[in-house]
Scaffold this motif. Structure first.
Motif, mmCIF file in Angstrom:
data_model
loop_
_atom_site.group_PDB
_atom_site.id
_atom_site.type_symbol
_atom_site.label_atom_id
_atom_site.label_comp_id
_atom_site.label_asym_id
_atom_site.label_seq_id
_atom_site.Cartn_x
_atom_site.Cartn_y
_atom_site.Cartn_z
ATOM 1 N N SER A 97 0.836 -1.199 0.000
ATOM 2 C CA SER A 97 0.000 0.000 0.000
ATOM 3 C C SER A 97 0.867 1.244 0.000
ATOM 4 O O SER A 97 1.716 1.411 0.874
ATOM 5 N N ARG A 98 0.642 2.133 -0.958
ATOM 6 C CA ARG A 98 1.394 3.386 -0.980
ATOM 7 C C ARG A 98 0.911 4.328 0.116
ATOM 8 O O ARG A 98 1.642 5.211 0.549
ATOM 9 N N ASN A 137 3.281 6.956 2.616
ATOM 10 C CA ASN A 137 3.112 8.391 2.829
ATOM 11 C C ASN A 137 2.723 8.697 4.273
ATOM 12 O O ASN A 137 3.133 9.728 4.822
ATOM 13 N N HIS A 138 1.961 7.804 4.901
ATOM 14 C CA HIS A 138 1.623 8.002 6.314
ATOM 15 C C HIS A 138 2.887 7.971 7.174
ATOM 16 O O HIS A 138 3.044 8.774 8.103
ATOM 17 N N THR A 198 7.757 13.686 9.462
ATOM 18 C CA THR A 198 7.770 15.162 9.461
ATOM 19 C C THR A 198 7.301 15.717 10.796
ATOM 20 O O THR A 198 7.748 16.792 11.224
ATOM 21 N N ASN A 199 6.406 15.013 11.480
ATOM 22 C CA ASN A 199 5.939 15.470 12.795
ATOM 23 C C ASN A 199 6.962 15.199 13.887
ATOM 24 O O ASN A 199 7.084 15.973 14.836
ATOM 25 N N THR A 233 2.644 12.947 -3.633
ATOM 26 C CA THR A 233 2.583 13.174 -2.193
ATOM 27 C C THR A 233 3.879 12.741 -1.525
ATOM 28 O O THR A 233 4.399 13.429 -0.635
ATOM 29 N N THR A 234 4.421 11.616 -1.957
ATOM 30 C CA THR A 234 5.702 11.137 -1.441
ATOM 31 C C THR A 234 6.789 12.179 -1.668
ATOM 32 O O THR A 234 7.585 12.490 -0.765
ATOM 33 N N ARG A 235 6.838 12.732 -2.871
ATOM 34 C CA ARG A 235 7.874 13.712 -3.201
ATOM 35 C C ARG A 235 7.705 15.001 -2.388
ATOM 36 O O ARG A 235 8.687 15.603 -1.956
#
Length: 305
Positions: A173-174, A178-179, A185-186, A206-208
């Motif tokens: 699952s992509r 990304n999650h 990032t948090n 979104t990944t980029r």
């Protein structure tokens, strides 16, 4: 490490004895992947302002504070010291796409070995180490701490999530990729070293965007885990493939095999260009070879460094 499909906790703990000879810090040996013009903007540990004092013979003129010099009518320099640590955050892929391997081990297990090796090395130099380990339906977040217990926690979760993978696992699952990057990032707001350990299956816009956010305030190292059979079909006539129900034979020199290799190389070139634009270096890790040897060849210097 001997050939295996799933790693054991004992195997990952044993990797602590293979951490000498390479560094994740910015001062790299000349042949290291992270040295010279081929490196990213790896800053290493940040700088802490200590004091403003009179200029002394031998001081670097680049450290002169020109505003203070003009205000006080004599040369003053700003003095900094290096921070004592740089936290390292491992983002480790344990999705179904990683459960593939044609020799020695799978991509998922190679990723777990690399993560454990990096965790032990980080602890050895006194930095905090944390991890985000993600599968197709679960993401585990381990906040950075400087302790053997935290490294063992990371190793335990790697073994547990890797052990859930099988030939019948659902397609990768992509969304969880990304999650995991959003979690990173948090957790890593600034001045972390983030190691993305994955096969980059399903990366998208979104990944980029998330990788760009991570690289804006942190150092990022992309570890690309691959298996040679995922690049080129083995030589030897026909290769049998199955979806668990039906079997087919594919000629190794036929149009499908050629298109398969062309598509893989195209995808790698696109990934390389995207990461290069962000000044993120790529560390390729192959499933066929022992992980410590590959890391030492890419990041190592003299034995014992």
């Amino acid at each position: 490490m001997a050939a295996c499909i799933h790693p054991t906790l004992e195997q990952l703990v044993r990797l602590q004895f293979d951490t000498r000879g390479f560094s994740l810090l910015p001062r790299q040996p000349v042949h290291s992947l992270l040295s010279g013009r081929h490196a990213s903007r790896l800053r290493g540990r940040g700088l802490i302002f200590e004091e403003l004092r009179d200029y002394r013979p031998g001081d670097d003129i680049r450290s002169i504070d020109w505003r203070a010099t003009a205000r006080l009518q004599r040369a003053h320099v700003r003095v900094y010291s290096e921070e004592r640590e740089r936290p390292v955050l491992l983002v480790v892929d344990q999705r179904a796409s990683m459960f593939f391997g044609s020799a020695r081990t799978t991509k998922a297990t190679a990723a777990a070995e690399l993560a454990a090796l990096a965790a032990w090395r980080t602890l050895a130099v006194g930095d905090r180490i944390g991890a985000i380990i993600f599968g197709d339906d679960e993401t585990v977040e381990i906040r950075p701490h400087r302790s053997r217990a935290n490294v063992l926690h990371i190793c335990h979760e790697l073994v547990r999530m890797n052990g859930r993978l099988s030939a019948t696992s659902a397609p990768a699952s992509r969304a969880t990729f990304n999650h995991a990057l959003r979690c990173a990032t948090n957790l890593a707001r600034h001045d972390h070293l983030i190691m993305l350990v994955t096969d980059y299956e399903g990366d998208d816009e979104t990944t980029r965007a998330l990788a760009t956010r991570l690289a804006a305030h942190n150092d990022v190292l992309a570890v690309l885990v691959y298996d040679p059979a995922g690049i080129r079909f083995p030589v030897g006539g026909l290769m049998e493939v199955t979806d668990g129900r039906q079997r087919s034979a594919i000629p190794e020199d036929g149009p499908f095999a050629q298109a398969f290799e062309t598509e893989f190389r195209k995808r790698c070139a696109q990934l390389r260009e995207r990461l290069r634009a962000l000044r993120i270096p790529i560390l390729p890790i192959c499933t066929h070879d022992p992980i410590p040897e590959q890391v030492l060849a890419a990041l190592g210097g003299r034995p014992g460094v």
